[in-house]
Design a protein around this motif. Structure first.
Motif, PDB file in Angstrom:
ATOM      1  N   ASP A  44     -10.509   3.262   1.698  1.00 15.08           N
ATOM      2  CA  ASP A  44     -10.261   1.829   2.238  1.00 15.08           C
ATOM      3  C   ASP A  44      -9.148   1.330   3.081  1.00 15.08           C
ATOM      4  O   ASP A  44      -8.805   0.212   2.926  1.00 15.08           O
ATOM      5  CB  ASP A  44     -10.445   0.904   1.042  1.00 15.08           C
ATOM      6  N   LEU A  45      -8.836   2.147   3.886  1.00 17.78           N
ATOM      7  CA  LEU A  45      -7.771   2.005   4.816  1.00 17.78           C
ATOM      8  C   LEU A  45      -8.279   1.968   6.348  1.00 17.78           C
ATOM      9  O   LEU A  45      -9.385   2.637   6.555  1.00 17.78           O
ATOM     10  CB  LEU A  45      -6.909   3.131   4.935  1.00 17.78           C
ATOM     11  N   PHE A  49      -3.689  -1.373   3.601  1.00 17.35           N
ATOM     12  CA  PHE A  49      -2.202  -1.508   3.997  1.00 17.35           C
ATOM     13  C   PHE A  49      -1.410  -2.517   3.660  1.00 17.35           C
ATOM     14  O   PHE A  49      -1.917  -3.971   3.841  1.00 17.35           O
ATOM     15  CB  PHE A  49      -1.949  -1.332   5.500  1.00 17.35           C
ATOM     16  N   THR A  50      -0.242  -2.420   2.977  1.00 16.01           N
ATOM     17  CA  THR A  50       0.680  -3.461   2.555  1.00 16.01           C
ATOM     18  C   THR A  50       2.071  -3.015   2.808  1.00 16.01           C
ATOM     19  O   THR A  50       2.226  -1.758   3.048  1.00 16.01           O
ATOM     20  CB  THR A  50       0.226  -3.903   1.074  1.00 16.01           C
ATOM     21  N   TRP A  73      -1.599   2.453  10.940  1.00 14.79           N
ATOM     22  CA  TRP A  73      -0.691   1.740  10.552  1.00 14.79           C
ATOM     23  C   TRP A  73      -0.111   0.713  11.609  1.00 14.79           C
ATOM     24  O   TRP A  73       0.148  -0.501  11.485  1.00 14.79           O
ATOM     25  CB  TRP A  73       0.497   2.483   9.887  1.00 14.79           C
ATOM     26  N   GLU A  74       0.261   1.701  12.675  1.00 16.10           N
ATOM     27  CA  GLU A  74       0.794   0.715  13.809  1.00 16.10           C
ATOM     28  C   GLU A  74      -0.314  -0.193  14.421  1.00 16.10           C
ATOM     29  O   GLU A  74       0.302  -1.361  14.635  1.00 16.10           O
ATOM     30  CB  GLU A  74       1.416   1.855  14.881  1.00 16.10           C
ATOM     31  N   ALA A 148       1.792   7.169  -5.354  1.00 19.89           N
ATOM     32  CA  ALA A 148       1.258   7.143  -4.034  1.00 19.89           C
ATOM     33  C   ALA A 148       0.081   5.761  -4.360  1.00 19.89           C
ATOM     34  O   ALA A 148      -0.518   5.771  -5.352  1.00 19.89           O
ATOM     35  CB  ALA A 148       0.431   8.374  -3.554  1.00 19.89           C
ATOM     36  N   ASP A 149      -0.097   5.000  -3.306  1.00 24.84           N
ATOM     37  CA  ASP A 149      -1.030   3.972  -3.289  1.00 24.84           C
ATOM     38  C   ASP A 149      -2.562   4.760  -2.947  1.00 24.84           C
ATOM     39  O   ASP A 149      -3.604   4.188  -3.432  1.00 24.84           O
ATOM     40  CB  ASP A 149      -0.864   3.039  -2.318  1.00 24.84           C
ATOM     41  N   ALA A 150      -2.413   5.904  -2.121  1.00 24.67           N
ATOM     42  CA  ALA A 150      -3.688   6.488  -1.684  1.00 24.67           C
ATOM     43  C   ALA A 150      -3.085   8.013  -1.746  1.00 24.67           C
ATOM     44  O   ALA A 150      -2.340   8.268  -1.205  1.00 24.67           O
ATOM     45  CB  ALA A 150      -4.206   6.141  -0.486  1.00 24.67           C
TER      46      ALA A 150
END
Length: 221
Positions: A44-45, A49-50, A73-74, A148-150
């Motif tokens: 789910d990315l 992202f946070t 991310w960028e 890790a978050d993911a």
């Protein structure tokens, strides 16, 4: 250390293939779209992202997954760096990474910034803090202090590289996953799904990429 480097052959389409595991490093159809389908969408990315988000990975390979995540991310406009840690037993030489990654011109900006500084180990690229821990993940992951978050579970095929899919290692993945963290992998092998379930993940099978009928998604219960 020389014998611990990745040993490669190359297909006519310039896809690197591991001699040790007789398996390509990414999809022969479209490696970038496979990464987006399996590892980004499977976790789910970029929606999740946070600030301070951390991705961990089994199998750094060419760096394709990292570059894909970093580019998103960028593009998502996040403040601060993406934290990305990968566990890799047989690191690829930077020159081979560069050769493989020419297949993905869409990632050229991130590839060039990464390869300009990459000498193995770790690097800080401002919006990316990367660490690649070399060695057998069965020994190195238990010693890692992070969560890790993911997770990107991207070892070679379970049939050819069963060591990276064993129950003990999947328990370590769970132990190093933040509450409500996720994991995704291209394989839907039954023993992998059962291993994730036994480790404490809620596991679902979803449509795979290309010729793969199914893949696996997991959420830490």
């Amino acid at each position: 250390m020389a014998d611990q480097r990745a040993k490669l052959t190359w297909t006519e389409d310039k896809v690197p293939v591991s001699e040790r595991f007789d398996d390509p490093y990414f999809s022969l159809q479209n490696g970038l779209e496979e990464t987006r389908h399996v590892f980004l969408a499977g976790n789910d990315l970029p929606a999740r992202f946070t600030p301070g988000f951390q991705i961990a990975e089994l199998g750094f390979g060419t760096g394709l997954n990292m570059l894909t995540a970093w580019s998103e991310w960028e593009r998502s406009g996040q403040a601060g760096p993406l934290h990305f840690i990968s566990f890799e037993a047989f690191p690829m030489a930077p020159a081979d990474m560069a050769r493989a990654l020419t297949a993905f011109p869409e990632l050229a900006d991130w590839r060039d910034r990464f390869l300009a500084v990459w000498q193995g180990g770790a690097c800080d690229l401002g919006t990316l803090r990367l660490e690649v821990i070399e060695g057998d993940a069965r020994q190195t992951l238990p010693a890692w202090a992070g969560q890790a978050d993911a997770w990107f579970l991207d070892g070679f095929s379970p049939a050819k590289n069963p060591e990276l899919w064993g129950a003990d290692l999947l328990h370590e993945v769970a132990n190093h996953t933040a509450p409500s963290g996720t994991a995704a992998t291209y394989t839907a092998a039954g023993f992998v799904r059962r291993g994730l379930e036994d480790a404490g993940f809620t596991v679902t099978r979803s449509p795979g990429f290309g010729r793969k009928r199914h893949m696996t998604r997991a959420i830490k219960a």
